[in-house]
Design a protein around this motif. Structure first.
Motif, PDB file in Angstrom:
ATOM      1  N   SER A  30      10.133 -13.044   9.011  1.00 29.05           N
ATOM      2  CA  SER A  30       9.277 -14.148   9.443  1.00 29.05           C
ATOM      3  C   SER A  30       7.833 -13.912   9.002  1.00 29.05           C
ATOM      4  CB  SER A  30       9.357 -14.310  10.956  1.00 29.05           C
ATOM      5  OG  SER A  30       8.517 -15.335  11.395  1.00 29.05           O
ATOM      6  N   PHE A  31       7.336 -12.701   9.185  1.00 31.27           N
ATOM      7  CA  PHE A  31       5.987 -12.354   8.753  1.00 31.27           C
ATOM      8  C   PHE A  31       5.839 -12.551   7.244  1.00 31.27           C
ATOM      9  CE2 PHE A  31       2.812  -9.476   7.092  1.00 31.27           C
ATOM     10  CZ  PHE A  31       1.747  -9.602   7.979  1.00 31.27           C
ATOM     11  N   LEU A  32       6.860 -12.177   6.492  1.00 36.95           N
ATOM     12  CA  LEU A  32       6.794 -12.222   5.034  1.00 36.95           C
ATOM     13  C   LEU A  32       6.900 -13.636   4.461  1.00 36.95           C
ATOM     14  CD1 LEU A  32       8.837  -9.052   4.048  1.00 36.95           C
ATOM     15  CD2 LEU A  32       6.355  -9.377   3.962  1.00 36.95           C
ATOM     16  N   LYS A  33       7.243 -14.624   5.276  1.00 40.31           N
ATOM     17  CA  LYS A  33       7.307 -16.003   4.768  1.00 40.31           C
ATOM     18  C   LYS A  33       5.980 -16.440   4.169  1.00 40.31           C
ATOM     19  CE  LYS A  33      11.097 -17.687   7.576  1.00 40.31           C
ATOM     20  NZ  LYS A  33      11.516 -18.493   8.698  1.00 40.31           N
ATOM     21  N   GLY A  68      12.775   3.092  11.713  1.00 39.88           N
ATOM     22  CA  GLY A  68      12.724   1.761  11.103  1.00 39.88           C
ATOM     23  C   GLY A  68      11.409   1.056  11.387  1.00 39.88           C
ATOM     24  N   VAL A  69      10.408   1.813  11.823  1.00 44.49           N
ATOM     25  CA  VAL A  69       9.126   1.202  12.188  1.00 44.49           C
ATOM     26  C   VAL A  69       8.449   0.642  10.943  1.00 44.49           C
ATOM     27  CG1 VAL A  69       6.847   1.555  13.210  1.00 44.49           C
ATOM     28  CG2 VAL A  69       8.831   2.727  14.174  1.00 44.49           C
ATOM     29  N   SER A  70       8.165  -0.635  11.005  1.00 41.23           N
ATOM     30  CA  SER A  70       7.495  -1.331   9.920  1.00 41.23           C
ATOM     31  C   SER A  70       6.024  -1.531  10.271  1.00 41.23           C
ATOM     32  CB  SER A  70       8.154  -2.698   9.714  1.00 41.23           C
ATOM     33  OG  SER A  70       7.456  -3.435   8.730  1.00 41.23           O
ATOM     34  N   PRO A  71       5.149  -1.478   9.283  1.00 42.29           N
ATOM     35  CA  PRO A  71       3.743  -1.761   9.564  1.00 42.29           C
ATOM     36  C   PRO A  71       3.460  -3.264   9.704  1.00 42.29           C
ATOM     37  CG  PRO A  71       4.014  -1.176   7.261  1.00 42.29           C
ATOM     38  CD  PRO A  71       5.363  -1.017   7.917  1.00 42.29           C
ATOM     39  N   ILE A  72       4.487  -4.080   9.489  1.00 43.47           N
ATOM     40  CA  ILE A  72       4.327  -5.532   9.649  1.00 43.47           C
ATOM     41  C   ILE A  72       5.392  -6.047  10.615  1.00 43.47           C
ATOM     42  CG2 ILE A  72       3.291  -5.870   7.372  1.00 43.47           C
ATOM     43  CD1 ILE A  72       6.019  -6.900   6.427  1.00 43.47           C
ATOM     44  N   GLY A  73       5.125  -7.186  11.228  1.00 45.40           N
ATOM     45  CA  GLY A  73       6.089  -7.766  12.154  1.00 45.40           C
ATOM     46  C   GLY A  73       6.129  -7.060  13.492  1.00 45.40           C
ATOM     47  N   LEU A  74       5.019  -6.437  13.862  1.00 46.95           N
ATOM     48  CA  LEU A  74       4.953  -5.709  15.133  1.00 46.95           C
ATOM     49  C   LEU A  74       5.054  -6.668  16.306  1.00 46.95           C
ATOM     50  CD1 LEU A  74       1.985  -3.449  14.057  1.00 46.95           C
ATOM     51  CD2 LEU A  74       4.342  -2.690  14.397  1.00 46.95           C
ATOM     52  N   LEU A  75       5.582  -6.168  17.425  1.00 47.88           N
ATOM     53  CA  LEU A  75       5.703  -6.976  18.641  1.00 47.88           C
ATOM     54  C   LEU A  75       4.340  -7.409  19.158  1.00 47.88           C
ATOM     55  CD1 LEU A  75       8.294  -5.633  21.229  1.00 47.88           C
ATOM     56  CD2 LEU A  75       8.310  -7.776  19.975  1.00 47.88           C
ATOM     57  N   PRO A  80      -3.701  -0.930  16.708  1.00 48.56           N
ATOM     58  CA  PRO A  80      -4.467  -0.429  15.561  1.00 48.56           C
ATOM     59  C   PRO A  80      -3.560   0.163  14.492  1.00 48.56           C
ATOM     60  CG  PRO A  80      -5.475   0.273  17.622  1.00 48.56           C
ATOM     61  CD  PRO A  80      -4.145  -0.344  17.971  1.00 48.56           C
ATOM     62  N   LEU A  81      -3.882  -0.143  13.241  1.00 51.31           N
ATOM     63  CA  LEU A  81      -3.070   0.283  12.106  1.00 51.31           C
ATOM     64  C   LEU A  81      -3.959   0.932  11.068  1.00 51.31           C
ATOM     65  CD1 LEU A  81      -0.340   0.252  10.560  1.00 51.31           C
ATOM     66  CD2 LEU A  81      -0.925  -2.027   9.788  1.00 51.31           C
ATOM     67  N   TYR A  82      -3.543   2.111  10.623  1.00 53.00           N
ATOM     68  CA  TYR A  82      -4.296   2.879   9.648  1.00 53.00           C
ATOM     69  C   TYR A  82      -3.393   3.249   8.483  1.00 53.00           C
ATOM     70  CZ  TYR A  82      -7.428   3.356  13.612  1.00 53.00           C
ATOM     71  OH  TYR A  82      -8.255   3.090  14.682  1.00 53.00           O
ATOM     72  N   LEU A  83      -3.946   3.172   7.270  1.00 52.51           N
ATOM     73  CA  LEU A  83      -3.221   3.599   6.074  1.00 52.51           C
ATOM     74  C   LEU A  83      -3.915   4.840   5.535  1.00 52.51           C
ATOM     75  CD1 LEU A  83      -2.748   0.218   4.132  1.00 52.51           C
ATOM     76  CD2 LEU A  83      -1.243   1.250   5.849  1.00 52.51           C
ATOM     77  N   ASP A  84      -3.148   5.916   5.354  1.00 53.03           N
ATOM     78  CA  ASP A  84      -3.735   7.114   4.780  1.00 53.03           C
ATOM     79  C   ASP A  84      -3.960   6.907   3.289  1.00 53.03           C
ATOM     80  OD1 ASP A  84      -4.421  10.080   5.247  1.00 53.03           O
ATOM     81  OD2 ASP A  84      -3.168  10.079   3.441  1.00 53.03           O
ATOM     82  N   GLN A  85      -5.061   7.440   2.790  1.00 56.44           N
ATOM     83  CA  GLN A  85      -5.414   7.243   1.382  1.00 56.44           C
ATOM     84  C   GLN A  85      -4.384   7.831   0.419  1.00 56.44           C
ATOM     85  OE1 GLN A  85      -9.246   9.061   0.799  1.00 56.44           O
ATOM     86  NE2 GLN A  85      -8.375  11.080   0.454  1.00 56.44           N
ATOM     87  N   SER A  86      -3.502   8.705   0.895  1.00 53.98           N
ATOM     88  CA  SER A  86      -2.467   9.278   0.028  1.00 53.98           C
ATOM     89  C   SER A  86      -1.553   8.209  -0.564  1.00 53.98           C
ATOM     90  CB  SER A  86      -1.628  10.307   0.797  1.00 53.98           C
ATOM     91  OG  SER A  86      -0.942   9.698   1.880  1.00 53.98           O
ATOM     92  N   LEU A  87      -1.429   7.068   0.107  1.00 53.02           N
ATOM     93  CA  LEU A  87      -0.571   5.989  -0.399  1.00 53.02           C
ATOM     94  C   LEU A  87      -1.024   5.507  -1.776  1.00 53.02           C
ATOM     95  CD1 LEU A  87      -0.202   3.931   2.903  1.00 53.02           C
ATOM     96  CD2 LEU A  87       1.555   5.365   1.834  1.00 53.02           C
ATOM     97  N   TRP A  88      -2.330   5.621  -2.048  1.00 52.96           N
ATOM     98  CA  TRP A  88      -2.876   5.137  -3.305  1.00 52.96           C
ATOM     99  C   TRP A  88      -2.568   6.061  -4.478  1.00 52.96           C
ATOM    100  CZ3 TRP A  88      -4.454   3.133   1.167  1.00 52.96           C
ATOM    101  CH2 TRP A  88      -4.741   1.771   1.201  1.00 52.96           C
ATOM    102  N   GLU A 107      -4.135  -5.301   2.547  1.00 50.43           N
ATOM    103  CA  GLU A 107      -4.569  -6.700   2.658  1.00 50.43           C
ATOM    104  C   GLU A 107      -3.782  -7.466   3.722  1.00 50.43           C
ATOM    105  OE1 GLU A 107      -4.065 -10.783   0.033  1.00 50.43           O
ATOM    106  OE2 GLU A 107      -3.985  -8.863  -1.008  1.00 50.43           O
ATOM    107  N   ILE A 108      -2.461  -7.358   3.704  1.00 52.45           N
ATOM    108  CA  ILE A 108      -1.656  -8.173   4.626  1.00 52.45           C
ATOM    109  C   ILE A 108      -1.657  -7.634   6.053  1.00 52.45           C
ATOM    110  CG2 ILE A 108      -0.212  -9.072   2.755  1.00 52.45           C
ATOM    111  CD1 ILE A 108       2.058  -7.273   3.760  1.00 52.45           C
ATOM    112  N   THR A 109      -1.926  -6.332   6.205  1.00 51.42           N
ATOM    113  CA  THR A 109      -1.939  -5.755   7.554  1.00 51.42           C
ATOM    114  C   THR A 109      -3.346  -5.677   8.144  1.00 51.42           C
ATOM    115  OG1 THR A 109      -2.147  -3.482   6.722  1.00 51.42           O
ATOM    116  CG2 THR A 109       0.103  -4.333   7.123  1.00 51.42           C
ATOM    117  N   LYS A 110      -4.350  -5.834   7.285  1.00 43.33           N
ATOM    118  CA  LYS A 110      -5.752  -5.683   7.706  1.00 43.33           C
ATOM    119  C   LYS A 110      -5.999  -4.290   8.298  1.00 43.33           C
ATOM    120  CE  LYS A 110      -6.329 -10.641   8.487  1.00 43.33           C
ATOM    121  NZ  LYS A 110      -5.252 -10.993   7.628  1.00 43.33           N
TER     122      LYS A 110
END
Length: 152
Positions: free
Chosen positions: A8-11, A97-104, A108-116, A141-144
């Protein structure tokens, strides 16, 4: 249903598509094997409690979070991993199965720079047998989310 929330979030983002697997991908190693990539390319989403409040940190599958660094960065007294019940209550997703999108609910959500280190990473999509291929920039961008550096 967790997967349905993610879908639903990805629509709103038709460029992003979920991959479903016949086997479990609930660990970085299993997900990497199913996708034919290195475990580092798996974007694992971890739930922590910072002074009792839940937050998410997404990092590469081969990295470990330095909780002292995270505690200092957040300006809190104590950070610890959330237990399975708290993970499910806070996110609406099962551990593994925790997704960073579609949370209940919004947490707060943080992305570690290692992903880049990668053009594309693979985040869980709400189940222990799903993945969402996405660039770190697009995920941010999509998770802010806020980008941080907390891996050892």
């Amino acid at each position: 249903m967790p997967l349905e929330r993610v879908k639903s979030f990805l629509k709103s983002f038709p460029d992003l598509k979920i991959i479903l697997f016949d086997q479990s991908t609930h660990t970085s190693e299993l997900a990497a094997e199913a996708l034919g990539v290195k475990p580092a390319q798996i974007a694992k989403t971890l739930v922590f409690l910072a002074d009792g409040q839940p937050l998410l940190v997404v990092t590469c599958g081969d990295k470990k979070i330095n909780t002292k660094k995270l505690t200092k960065l957040l300006g809190v007294k104590k950070v610890r991993f959330a237990d399975g019940e708290t993970v499910a209550e806070s996110t609406g997703f099962p551990p593994g199965g925790v997704s960073p999108i579609g949370l209940l609910k919004e947490i707060p959500l943080y992305l570690d720079q290692s992903l880049w280190d990668f053009e594309i990473v693979y985040a869980a999509a709400g189940t222990a047998n799903s993945a969402l291929p996405v660039s770190p920039d697009r995920l941010c961008e999509i998770t802010k989310a806020k980008v941080i550096d907390v891996c050892c």
